[in-house]
Design a protein around this motif. Structure first.
Motif, short mmCIF file in Angstrom:
data_model
loop_
_atom_site.label_atom_id
_atom_site.label_comp_id
_atom_site.label_asym_id
_atom_site.label_seq_id
_atom_site.Cartn_x
_atom_site.Cartn_y
_atom_site.Cartn_z
N MET A 1 22.81 -18.18 -55.76
CA MET A 1 22.67 -19.10 -54.63
C MET A 1 23.92 -18.97 -53.75
N GLN A 2 23.68 -18.80 -52.46
CA GLN A 2 24.78 -18.61 -51.53
C GLN A 2 25.39 -19.96 -51.14
N PRO A 3 26.67 -19.98 -50.89
CA PRO A 3 27.33 -21.23 -50.48
C PRO A 3 27.07 -21.49 -48.99
N PRO A 4 27.24 -22.71 -48.55
CA PRO A 4 27.13 -23.03 -47.11
C PRO A 4 28.17 -22.24 -46.32
N SER A 5 27.90 -22.08 -45.04
CA SER A 5 28.78 -21.31 -44.18
C SER A 5 28.97 -22.01 -42.83
N LEU A 6 29.88 -21.43 -42.08
CA LEU A 6 30.16 -21.91 -40.72
C LEU A 6 30.47 -23.42 -40.69
N LEU A 7 31.45 -23.82 -41.46
CA LEU A 7 31.86 -25.23 -41.43
C LEU A 7 32.57 -25.51 -40.10
N ARG A 8 32.27 -26.66 -39.53
CA ARG A 8 32.87 -27.08 -38.25
C ARG A 8 32.93 -28.61 -38.20
N MET A 9 33.92 -29.12 -37.53
CA MET A 9 34.11 -30.57 -37.44
C MET A 9 33.85 -31.03 -36.00
N GLU A 10 33.00 -31.98 -35.88
CA GLU A 10 32.77 -32.63 -34.58
C GLU A 10 33.61 -33.92 -34.58
N ALA A 11 34.64 -33.94 -33.78
CA ALA A 11 35.59 -35.06 -33.81
C ALA A 11 35.83 -35.57 -32.39
N ILE A 12 35.49 -36.82 -32.15
CA ILE A 12 35.75 -37.49 -30.87
C ILE A 12 36.42 -38.82 -31.18
N ASN A 13 37.60 -39.01 -30.63
CA ASN A 13 38.43 -40.18 -30.94
C ASN A 13 38.70 -40.21 -32.44
N THR A 14 38.14 -41.14 -33.17
CA THR A 14 38.35 -41.17 -34.62
C THR A 14 37.03 -41.05 -35.38
N ARG A 15 36.03 -40.55 -34.74
CA ARG A 15 34.75 -40.31 -35.42
C ARG A 15 34.67 -38.82 -35.78
N TYR A 16 34.65 -38.59 -37.11
CA TYR A 16 34.69 -37.21 -37.60
C TYR A 16 33.42 -36.91 -38.39
N THR A 17 32.69 -35.90 -37.95
CA THR A 17 31.46 -35.50 -38.62
C THR A 17 31.53 -34.00 -38.93
N LEU A 18 31.41 -33.67 -40.22
CA LEU A 18 31.45 -32.27 -40.67
C LEU A 18 30.04 -31.69 -40.68
N HIS A 19 29.88 -30.51 -40.09
CA HIS A 19 28.60 -29.81 -40.06
C HIS A 19 28.76 -28.42 -40.72
N TRP A 20 27.67 -27.90 -41.22
CA TRP A 20 27.65 -26.56 -41.82
C TRP A 20 26.27 -25.95 -41.71
N ASP A 21 26.20 -24.68 -42.01
CA ASP A 21 24.92 -23.96 -42.00
C ASP A 21 24.52 -23.64 -43.44
N TRP A 22 23.21 -23.54 -43.66
CA TRP A 22 22.66 -23.16 -44.96
C TRP A 22 21.90 -21.85 -44.80
N PRO A 23 22.37 -20.79 -45.41
CA PRO A 23 21.76 -19.46 -45.15
C PRO A 23 20.39 -19.27 -45.79
N SER A 24 19.95 -20.17 -46.64
CA SER A 24 18.63 -20.00 -47.27
C SER A 24 17.77 -21.20 -46.89
N PRO A 25 17.23 -21.22 -45.68
CA PRO A 25 16.47 -22.38 -45.23
C PRO A 25 15.17 -22.58 -45.99
N HIS A 26 14.65 -21.54 -46.66
CA HIS A 26 13.40 -21.68 -47.40
C HIS A 26 13.60 -22.32 -48.76
N HIS A 27 14.81 -22.48 -49.19
CA HIS A 27 15.09 -23.13 -50.46
C HIS A 27 15.64 -24.54 -50.18
N HIS A 28 14.94 -25.51 -50.76
CA HIS A 28 15.40 -26.88 -50.58
C HIS A 28 16.67 -27.07 -51.38
N ALA A 29 17.68 -27.65 -50.72
CA ALA A 29 18.96 -27.84 -51.39
C ALA A 29 19.63 -29.11 -50.88
N CYS A 30 20.50 -29.65 -51.73
CA CYS A 30 21.36 -30.79 -51.36
C CYS A 30 22.81 -30.31 -51.45
#
Length: 342
Positions: A1-30
């Motif tokens: 199973m491949q790890p998530p990739s392309l981690l990026r932070m969306e940060a405006i003022n003090t609201r920080y939201t981390l986003h990433w990509d999942w390279p295997s969209p056909h496999h359900h994962a948490c």
């Protein structure tokens, strides 16, 4: 199973939201996220454990003045992927400064008043608490000359611009911090008209009306104070509601000033002579009887003003068999008194 990739932070003022990509969209994962301070060596803090979306809100976990490392791992059907590459995030350097929350314009006589609301953090904390040098920048221009853009900086949330009268201006606002090298985006452009100068007679009339109102209120206040401070004069009770006895005296005094005619029937029972008759007049004086203009004929006045009558009555004899004789005399005296003028 491949790890998530392309981690990026969306940060405006003090609201920080981390986003990433999942390279295997056909496999359900948490996913699970971990973070630590950049100077630490042990990953000991896990957040967003078992989330099945490709984002994680870290606003409550990360301080504005800190520096962090973050990573993500995928989990599916009892399997776990390796951890992703770590992302370094320093909020006071990487976060974006949000634009003002609101801007309101109010036009006046050759002026425009700009009211601005500063940006806030995720918990409602104003950004000026974190950035002490937060400054507003107002850009404005005459709609007839759009190429000439003017700028005005202020640390206050209220700004008054002195402009040309009866002219339309457009403006927009941003905030910036020189210490943190951050500048927000501009707000949406708004336009407003300035008013012209008021005629002199309107200004003069307004001043006169204000002076008259102040003088009137001052006069009313003075009269009320004077009325409250002056002594109260009470009308005596005897004048407010005179007793009946006083009314009687007034009536009697009026009667003394008139001519009084009194007809007094006197019925007396005597054997030989008439006893003295005392008549007390309603006018608080006593008179005699007779026909004399002053005291009546056939009588005289004693020392107290009583009249004494002579026997000139009509005798009525009872039955001769009575043991005593009773004479009944009926005297009718008319007294006319003319009193001296009052």
């Amino acid at each position: 199973m491949q790890p998530p990739s392309l981690l990026r932070m969306e940060a405006i003022n003090t609201r920080y939201t981390l986003h990433w990509d999942w390279p295997s969209p056909h496999h359900h994962a948490c996913f699970t996220v971990q973070y630590m301070y950049s100077h630490e060596r042990l990953w000991s803090r896990s957040v967003c454990e078992g989330v099945c979306v490709q984002s994680c809100d870290l606003s409550a976990q990360l301080a504005f003045s800190g520096s962090y490392l973050l990573r993500v791992r995928a989990e599916s059907a009892g399997q776990r992927s390796n951890w992703s590459h770590a992302l370094k995030f320093t909020p006071d350097e990487d976060t974006l400064l949000g634009q003002p929350r609101g801007v309101s314009l109010r036009g006046g006589v050759a002026v425009v008043t700009v009211q601005m609301a500063e940006p806030v953090g995720h918990d409602g904390t104003p950004m000026s608490h974190l950035m002490k040098d937060l400054t507003y920048r107002v850009s404005y221009w005459d709609t007839h000359i759009p190429a000439q853009v003017h700028e005005k900086d202020t640390n206050l949330s209220l700004l008054t611009l002195h402009l040309k009268p009866e002219t339309e201006y457009c403006m927009r606002v941003c905030v910036f911090s020189r210490d943190y090298h951050k500048t927000s985006n501009y707000t949406q452009t708004q336009c407003i008209y300035t008013h012209g100068q008021r005629p002199v007679w309107q200004v003069t009339l307004g001043v006169c009306v204000c002076v008259c109102v102040v003088a009137l209120l001052t006069g009313i206040h003075y009269l009320r104070r004077k009325q409250d401070s002056s002594p109260h004069h009470h009308i005596p009770t005897i004048l407010q509601a005179p007793p009946l006895s006083h009314l009687s005296l007034l009536q009697l005094w009026e009667e003394r000033c008139s001519v009084v005619a009194v007809e007094t029937p006197v019925a007396m029972a005597t054997e030989e002579s008439c006893s003295a008759v005392a008549v007390e007049m309603p006018v608080a004086m006593e008179t005699g009887e007779g026909e004399d203009p002053q005291w009546g004929r056939g009588g005289h006045q004693d020392g107290r003003g009583h009249g004494v009558c002579e026997d000139s009555g009509v005798y009525s004899a009872e039955d001769s068999s009575d043991s005593s004789l009773t004479h009944t005399h009926t005297h009718t005296h008319t007294h006319t008194h003319t009193l001296a003028p009052c």
